[in-house]
Design a protein around this motif. Structure first.
Motif, PDB file in Angstrom:
ATOM      1  N   ALA A 100      14.518  -4.873  22.085  1.00 41.36           N
ATOM      2  CA  ALA A 100      14.446  -4.733  23.542  1.00 41.36           C
ATOM      3  C   ALA A 100      13.922  -3.351  23.927  1.00 41.36           C
ATOM      4  N   ARG A 101      14.386  -2.322  23.225  1.00 45.26           N
ATOM      5  CA  ARG A 101      13.898  -0.969  23.524  1.00 45.26           C
ATOM      6  C   ARG A 101      12.426  -0.830  23.143  1.00 45.26           C
ATOM      7  N   ALA A 102      12.027  -1.452  22.032  1.00 50.14           N
ATOM      8  CA  ALA A 102      10.618  -1.411  21.622  1.00 50.14           C
ATOM      9  C   ALA A 102       9.743  -2.092  22.669  1.00 50.14           C
ATOM     10  N   GLN A 103      10.209  -3.222  23.196  1.00 48.78           N
ATOM     11  CA  GLN A 103       9.444  -3.920  24.236  1.00 48.78           C
ATOM     12  C   GLN A 103       9.321  -3.052  25.492  1.00 48.78           C
ATOM     13  N   LYS A 104      10.389  -2.345  25.824  1.00 52.91           N
ATOM     14  CA  LYS A 104      10.365  -1.430  26.968  1.00 52.91           C
ATOM     15  C   LYS A 104       9.358  -0.315  26.713  1.00 52.91           C
ATOM     16  N   ASN A 105       9.373   0.243  25.484  1.00 47.83           N
ATOM     17  CA  ASN A 105       8.411   1.293  25.138  1.00 47.83           C
ATOM     18  C   ASN A 105       6.979   0.779  25.174  1.00 47.83           C
ATOM     19  N   GLY A 140      -2.498  13.248  20.152  1.00 46.93           N
ATOM     20  CA  GLY A 140      -2.113  12.432  19.004  1.00 46.93           C
ATOM     21  C   GLY A 140      -1.268  11.253  19.429  1.00 46.93           C
ATOM     22  N   CYS A 141      -0.321  11.465  20.359  1.00 47.13           N
ATOM     23  CA  CYS A 141       0.528  10.372  20.841  1.00 47.13           C
ATOM     24  C   CYS A 141      -0.287   9.345  21.594  1.00 47.13           C
ATOM     25  N   ALA A 142      -1.249   9.832  22.364  1.00 45.88           N
ATOM     26  CA  ALA A 142      -2.061   8.924  23.174  1.00 45.88           C
ATOM     27  C   ALA A 142      -2.932   8.033  22.297  1.00 45.88           C
ATOM     28  N   ASN A 143      -3.217   8.494  21.080  1.00 45.17           N
ATOM     29  CA  ASN A 143      -4.095   7.735  20.195  1.00 45.17           C
ATOM     30  C   ASN A 143      -3.354   6.749  19.303  1.00 45.17           C
ATOM     31  N   ASP A 144      -2.032   6.678  19.429  1.00 47.04           N
ATOM     32  CA  ASP A 144      -1.295   5.712  18.622  1.00 47.04           C
ATOM     33  C   ASP A 144      -1.745   4.306  18.987  1.00 47.04           C
ATOM     34  N   PRO A 145      -2.108   3.504  17.991  1.00 48.01           N
ATOM     35  CA  PRO A 145      -2.553   2.139  18.287  1.00 48.01           C
ATOM     36  C   PRO A 145      -1.393   1.270  18.791  1.00 48.01           C
ATOM     37  N   VAL A 146      -1.734   0.290  19.565  1.00 45.27           N
ATOM     38  CA  VAL A 146      -0.739  -0.649  20.080  1.00 45.27           C
ATOM     39  C   VAL A 146      -0.195  -1.453  18.896  1.00 45.27           C
ATOM     40  N   GLU A 157       0.954  -6.255  16.055  1.00 41.26           N
ATOM     41  CA  GLU A 157       1.314  -7.001  14.844  1.00 41.26           C
ATOM     42  C   GLU A 157       2.761  -6.726  14.443  1.00 41.26           C
ATOM     43  N   GLN A 158       3.186  -5.466  14.539  1.00 35.46           N
ATOM     44  CA  GLN A 158       4.567  -5.140  14.204  1.00 35.46           C
ATOM     45  C   GLN A 158       5.528  -5.816  15.173  1.00 35.46           C
ATOM     46  N   MET A 159       5.182  -5.847  16.443  1.00 34.01           N
ATOM     47  CA  MET A 159       6.036  -6.514  17.430  1.00 34.01           C
ATOM     48  C   MET A 159       6.148  -8.004  17.098  1.00 34.01           C
ATOM     49  N   ARG A 160       5.036  -8.607  16.704  1.00 30.87           N
ATOM     50  CA  ARG A 160       5.040 -10.032  16.349  1.00 30.87           C
ATOM     51  C   ARG A 160       5.930 -10.269  15.130  1.00 30.87           C
ATOM     52  N   ARG A 174       6.892   5.211  19.519  1.00 32.33           N
ATOM     53  CA  ARG A 174       8.323   4.889  19.561  1.00 32.33           C
ATOM     54  C   ARG A 174       8.530   3.378  19.446  1.00 32.33           C
ATOM     55  N   ALA A 175       7.672   2.607  20.090  1.00 30.34           N
ATOM     56  CA  ALA A 175       7.769   1.143  20.024  1.00 30.34           C
ATOM     57  C   ALA A 175       7.624   0.678  18.580  1.00 30.34           C
ATOM     58  N   ARG A 176       6.686   1.254  17.862  1.00 28.49           N
ATOM     59  CA  ARG A 176       6.456   0.857  16.466  1.00 28.49           C
ATOM     60  C   ARG A 176       7.677   1.186  15.611  1.00 28.49           C
ATOM     61  N   VAL A 177       8.201   2.388  15.754  1.00 32.04           N
ATOM     62  CA  VAL A 177       9.350   2.799  14.945  1.00 32.04           C
ATOM     63  C   VAL A 177      10.550   1.897  15.225  1.00 32.04           C
TER      64      VAL A 177
END
Length: 108
Positions: free
Chosen positions: A49-54, A8-14, A17-20, A62-65
Motif C-alpha cells: 500500500a505504501r509502495a502504491q502511494k509512492n 538521480g532520484c528523478a531518473n529512477d525508472p518506474v 514490473e516490480q509492482m506487478r 522508495r516504491a521499488r524498495v
C-alpha cells in the motif's frame, strides 16, 4: 552535490514490473491461505500500500524498495502457510500409521 542527488532520484525508472511481481506474490499468498494473522502477510500488504502511494507521488525509488520488501514478506507468509499445512499432513499420516500398527498388533 544536492542537485545531483535530486537529479538521480528523478531518473529512477518506474518500477512497474516490480509492482506487478509484488501484487502477484500477495495474491498467491492469499490464494494458499495466508491471512492477516500471519505477521509477514500484514507487513506485505502494508508495504505494498505504501509502495502504491509512492508510485502516485512519483517516488519510484522508495516504491521499488517497499515493493521488493513486500514481495519477500508475501513469499515468507506463503512459505509459513505451506509449512504449517505440510506439518498437519505429516501429523495425520503419523496418526494413521500408529492406528494401523495398533490394529496389526491386535490381530497377532
Amino acid at each position: 552535490m544536492a542537485l545531483l542527488a535530486l537529479v538521480g532520484c528523478a531518473n529512477d525508472p518506474v518500477p512497474n514490473e516490480q509492482m506487478r511481481l509484488t501484487e502477484q506474490a500477495v495474491e498467491q499468498a492469499r490464494a494458499i491461505g495466508a491471512t492477516d494473522e500471519i505477521g509477514e502477510m500484514q507487513l506485505a500488504e502494508q508495504k505494498l500500500a505504501r509502495a502504491q502511494k509512492n508510485m502516485g507521488e512519483e517516488d519510484y525509488k522508495r516504491a521499488r524498495v517497499l515493493a521488493e520488501q513486500a514481495e519477500l514478506d508475501a513469499r515468507l507468509a506463503e512459505a509459513r502457510v505451506l509449512t504449517r499445512k505440510s506439518e498437519e499432513q505429516l501429523a495425520e499420516l503419523n496418526a494413521r500409521i500408529t492406528r494401523l500398527r495398533k490394529q496389526l498388533g491386535d490381530m497377532q
